[in-house]
Motif scaffolding. Sequence first.
Motif, PDB file in Angstrom:
ATOM      1  N   PHE A  35       0.870  -1.173   0.000  1.00  0.00           N
ATOM      2  CA  PHE A  35       0.000   0.000   0.000  1.00  0.00           C
ATOM      3  C   PHE A  35       0.915   1.233   0.000  1.00  0.00           C
ATOM      4  O   PHE A  35       1.642   1.460   0.976  1.00  0.00           O
ATOM      5  CB  PHE A  35      -0.894  -0.008   1.237  1.00  0.00           C
ATOM      6  N   GLU A  36       0.864   2.021  -1.084  1.00  0.00           N
ATOM      7  CA  GLU A  36       1.814   3.117  -1.257  1.00  0.00           C
ATOM      8  C   GLU A  36       1.082   4.407  -1.610  1.00  0.00           C
ATOM      9  O   GLU A  36       0.086   4.387  -2.344  1.00  0.00           O
ATOM     10  CB  GLU A  36       2.816   2.771  -2.364  1.00  0.00           C
ATOM     11  N   THR A  37       1.608   5.529  -1.126  1.00  0.00           N
ATOM     12  CA  THR A  37       0.990   6.813  -1.420  1.00  0.00           C
ATOM     13  C   THR A  37       2.037   7.924  -1.343  1.00  0.00           C
ATOM     14  O   THR A  37       3.028   7.809  -0.612  1.00  0.00           O
ATOM     15  CB  THR A  37      -0.172   7.105  -0.448  1.00  0.00           C
ATOM     16  N   GLY A  38       1.808   8.973  -2.094  1.00  0.00           N
ATOM     17  CA  GLY A  38       2.709  10.122  -2.072  1.00  0.00           C
ATOM     18  C   GLY A  38       2.028  11.345  -2.655  1.00  0.00           C
ATOM     19  O   GLY A  38       1.092  11.235  -3.453  1.00  0.00           O
ATOM     20  N   THR A  39       2.490  12.528  -2.252  1.00  0.00           N
ATOM     21  CA  THR A  39       1.907  13.763  -2.760  1.00  0.00           C
ATOM     22  C   THR A  39       2.960  14.854  -2.840  1.00  0.00           C
ATOM     23  O   THR A  39       3.946  14.833  -2.083  1.00  0.00           O
ATOM     24  CB  THR A  39       0.735  14.232  -1.875  1.00  0.00           C
ATOM     25  N   LYS A  40       2.753  15.779  -3.760  1.00  0.00           N
ATOM     26  CA  LYS A  40       3.612  16.958  -3.897  1.00  0.00           C
ATOM     27  C   LYS A  40       2.694  18.166  -4.033  1.00  0.00           C
ATOM     28  O   LYS A  40       1.901  18.250  -4.970  1.00  0.00           O
ATOM     29  CB  LYS A  40       4.510  16.823  -5.122  1.00  0.00           C
ATOM     30  N   GLU A  41       2.795  19.094  -3.082  1.00  0.00           N
ATOM     31  CA  GLU A  41       1.846  20.192  -3.010  1.00  0.00           C
ATOM     32  C   GLU A  41       2.515  21.534  -3.298  1.00  0.00           C
ATOM     33  O   GLU A  41       3.597  21.812  -2.783  1.00  0.00           O
ATOM     34  CB  GLU A  41       1.195  20.232  -1.629  1.00  0.00           C
ATOM     35  N   PRO A  42       1.873  22.374  -4.088  1.00  0.00           N
ATOM     36  CA  PRO A  42       2.411  23.704  -4.358  1.00  0.00           C
ATOM     37  C   PRO A  42       1.994  24.706  -3.286  1.00  0.00           C
ATOM     38  O   PRO A  42       1.204  24.387  -2.402  1.00  0.00           O
ATOM     39  CB  PRO A  42       1.760  24.063  -5.703  1.00  0.00           C
ATOM     40  N   LYS A  43       2.530  25.888  -3.368  1.00  0.00           N
ATOM     41  CA  LYS A  43       2.119  26.977  -2.493  1.00  0.00           C
ATOM     42  C   LYS A  43       0.739  27.446  -2.942  1.00  0.00           C
ATOM     43  O   LYS A  43       0.545  27.808  -4.107  1.00  0.00           O
ATOM     44  CB  LYS A  43       3.131  28.128  -2.564  1.00  0.00           C
ATOM     45  N   ILE A  44      -0.223  27.432  -2.019  1.00  0.00           N
ATOM     46  CA  ILE A  44      -1.608  27.748  -2.377  1.00  0.00           C
ATOM     47  C   ILE A  44      -1.950  29.213  -2.124  1.00  0.00           C
ATOM     48  O   ILE A  44      -2.463  29.922  -2.990  1.00  0.00           O
ATOM     49  CB  ILE A  44      -2.585  26.839  -1.599  1.00  0.00           C
TER      50      ILE A  44
ATOM     51  N   PHE B  19       4.595  21.551  -8.680  1.00  0.00           N
ATOM     52  CA  PHE B  19       3.217  21.472  -9.132  1.00  0.00           C
ATOM     53  C   PHE B  19       2.529  20.392  -8.318  1.00  0.00           C
ATOM     54  O   PHE B  19       3.169  19.590  -7.663  1.00  0.00           O
ATOM     55  CB  PHE B  19       3.167  21.139 -10.625  1.00  0.00           C
ATOM     56  N   PHE B  20       1.211  20.364  -8.383  1.00  0.00           N
ATOM     57  CA  PHE B  20       0.486  19.381  -7.587  1.00  0.00           C
ATOM     58  C   PHE B  20       0.486  18.017  -8.275  1.00  0.00           C
ATOM     59  O   PHE B  20       0.179  17.893  -9.458  1.00  0.00           O
ATOM     60  CB  PHE B  20      -0.958  19.827  -7.367  1.00  0.00           C
ATOM     61  N   ARG B  21       0.835  16.981  -7.494  1.00  0.00           N
ATOM     62  CA  ARG B  21       0.714  15.594  -7.953  1.00  0.00           C
ATOM     63  C   ARG B  21       0.352  14.724  -6.748  1.00  0.00           C
ATOM     64  O   ARG B  21       0.823  14.961  -5.636  1.00  0.00           O
ATOM     65  CB  ARG B  21       2.015  15.080  -8.575  1.00  0.00           C
ATOM     66  N   HIS B  22      -0.451  13.726  -6.995  1.00  0.00           N
ATOM     67  CA  HIS B  22      -0.782  12.757  -5.942  1.00  0.00           C
ATOM     68  C   HIS B  22      -0.921  11.381  -6.567  1.00  0.00           C
ATOM     69  O   HIS B  22      -1.535  11.225  -7.624  1.00  0.00           O
ATOM     70  CB  HIS B  22      -2.083  13.129  -5.239  1.00  0.00           C
ATOM     71  N   VAL B  23      -0.330  10.388  -5.901  1.00  0.00           N
ATOM     72  CA  VAL B  23      -0.447   8.999  -6.350  1.00  0.00           C
ATOM     73  C   VAL B  23      -0.732   8.123  -5.134  1.00  0.00           C
ATOM     74  O   VAL B  23      -0.227   8.369  -4.042  1.00  0.00           O
ATOM     75  CB  VAL B  23       0.842   8.503  -7.053  1.00  0.00           C
TER      76      VAL B  23
ATOM     77  N   LYS C 188      -4.481   5.197  -8.265  1.00  0.00           N
ATOM     78  CA  LYS C 188      -5.173   6.461  -8.511  1.00  0.00           C
ATOM     79  C   LYS C 188      -4.132   7.566  -8.599  1.00  0.00           C
ATOM     80  O   LYS C 188      -3.252   7.662  -7.753  1.00  0.00           O
ATOM     81  CB  LYS C 188      -6.172   6.764  -7.391  1.00  0.00           C
ATOM     82  N   ARG C 189      -4.241   8.388  -9.629  1.00  0.00           N
ATOM     83  CA  ARG C 189      -3.288   9.481  -9.840  1.00  0.00           C
ATOM     84  C   ARG C 189      -4.046  10.762 -10.172  1.00  0.00           C
ATOM     85  O   ARG C 189      -5.005  10.736 -10.937  1.00  0.00           O
ATOM     86  CB  ARG C 189      -2.338   9.163 -10.999  1.00  0.00           C
ATOM     87  N   SER C 190      -3.615  11.858  -9.602  1.00  0.00           N
ATOM     88  CA  SER C 190      -4.148  13.168  -9.962  1.00  0.00           C
ATOM     89  C   SER C 190      -2.983  14.132 -10.074  1.00  0.00           C
ATOM     90  O   SER C 190      -2.005  14.028  -9.331  1.00  0.00           O
ATOM     91  CB  SER C 190      -5.165  13.661  -8.922  1.00  0.00           C
ATOM     92  N   SER C 191      -3.074  15.042 -11.009  1.00  0.00           N
ATOM     93  CA  SER C 191      -1.996  16.015 -11.216  1.00  0.00           C
ATOM     94  C   SER C 191      -2.574  17.320 -11.737  1.00  0.00           C
ATOM     95  O   SER C 191      -3.709  17.374 -12.218  1.00  0.00           O
ATOM     96  CB  SER C 191      -0.953  15.471 -12.198  1.00  0.00           C
ATOM     97  N   GLU C 192      -1.771  18.345 -11.638  1.00  0.00           N
ATOM     98  CA  GLU C 192      -2.194  19.677 -12.054  1.00  0.00           C
ATOM     99  C   GLU C 192      -1.976  19.850 -13.557  1.00  0.00           C
ATOM    100  O   GLU C 192      -0.850  19.797 -14.041  1.00  0.00           O
ATOM    101  CB  GLU C 192      -1.393  20.715 -11.275  1.00  0.00           C
TER     102      GLU C 192
END
Length: 206
Positions: A70-79, A93-97, A130-134
């Motif tokens: 079970f793996e997860t990671g995120t990269k968040e920009p300045k909001i 930039f925003f990325r989440h996996v 599941k992946r989401s990105s900007e």
Amino acid sequence: MKNLKMLLIYVACFSSKLCISQNVQLSGLYISFGTGDVLGYGVGAGMTKDLVKKPRLGLGQFLVGGEMLFETGTKEPKIENTTATEIAYQEPFFRHVSGNTLWAKAVYHPFHKFLKGFHIGIGPTVGYWKRSSEKSAGLRSADDPSSVRESILEFDNGVTVGYRLSGGIDFRISKKVYVGGRMDFSNNQKAEINSSLGLKLGYLMN
């Protein structure tokens, strides 16, 4: 939904090995998704069975089994209080996996007496990710000093297949319990190359 059902069937098949497993193991992982684009963490639960009856030179152990990761990671920009320059030219930039992966593996211990805990593992993987990105970003108000970043996201969810390599070493702390470290490398059909470092705790059932 069909792909998710198939993954659950694979999990059930490997889980049935628990009753005959000789080696049960839990791991905690620190993960680099891609080339360090996203950092995260994961946990793994695995079970294997040793096929070698009498260890000998060049073949300490040869184990087969599986591991659920079970793996997860995120990269968040300045909001908040960001600027147009930061949005246009600066990372992150925003990325989440996040995903669940089943790894069917064979683990080879090449040494019988010297460094008997050293091993390498390899095998195919199947997972649901599941992946989401900007996709793009802008400012709600470029003239407002408290301006807020607005993002348009894109999503990519589904089943992945690939392979995983692992190397590590174990140290016995009792007759049945051992601890160790591991280094993993994985790839899939989407050319997602991930690497991880981890610690593990194992128990020998026999």
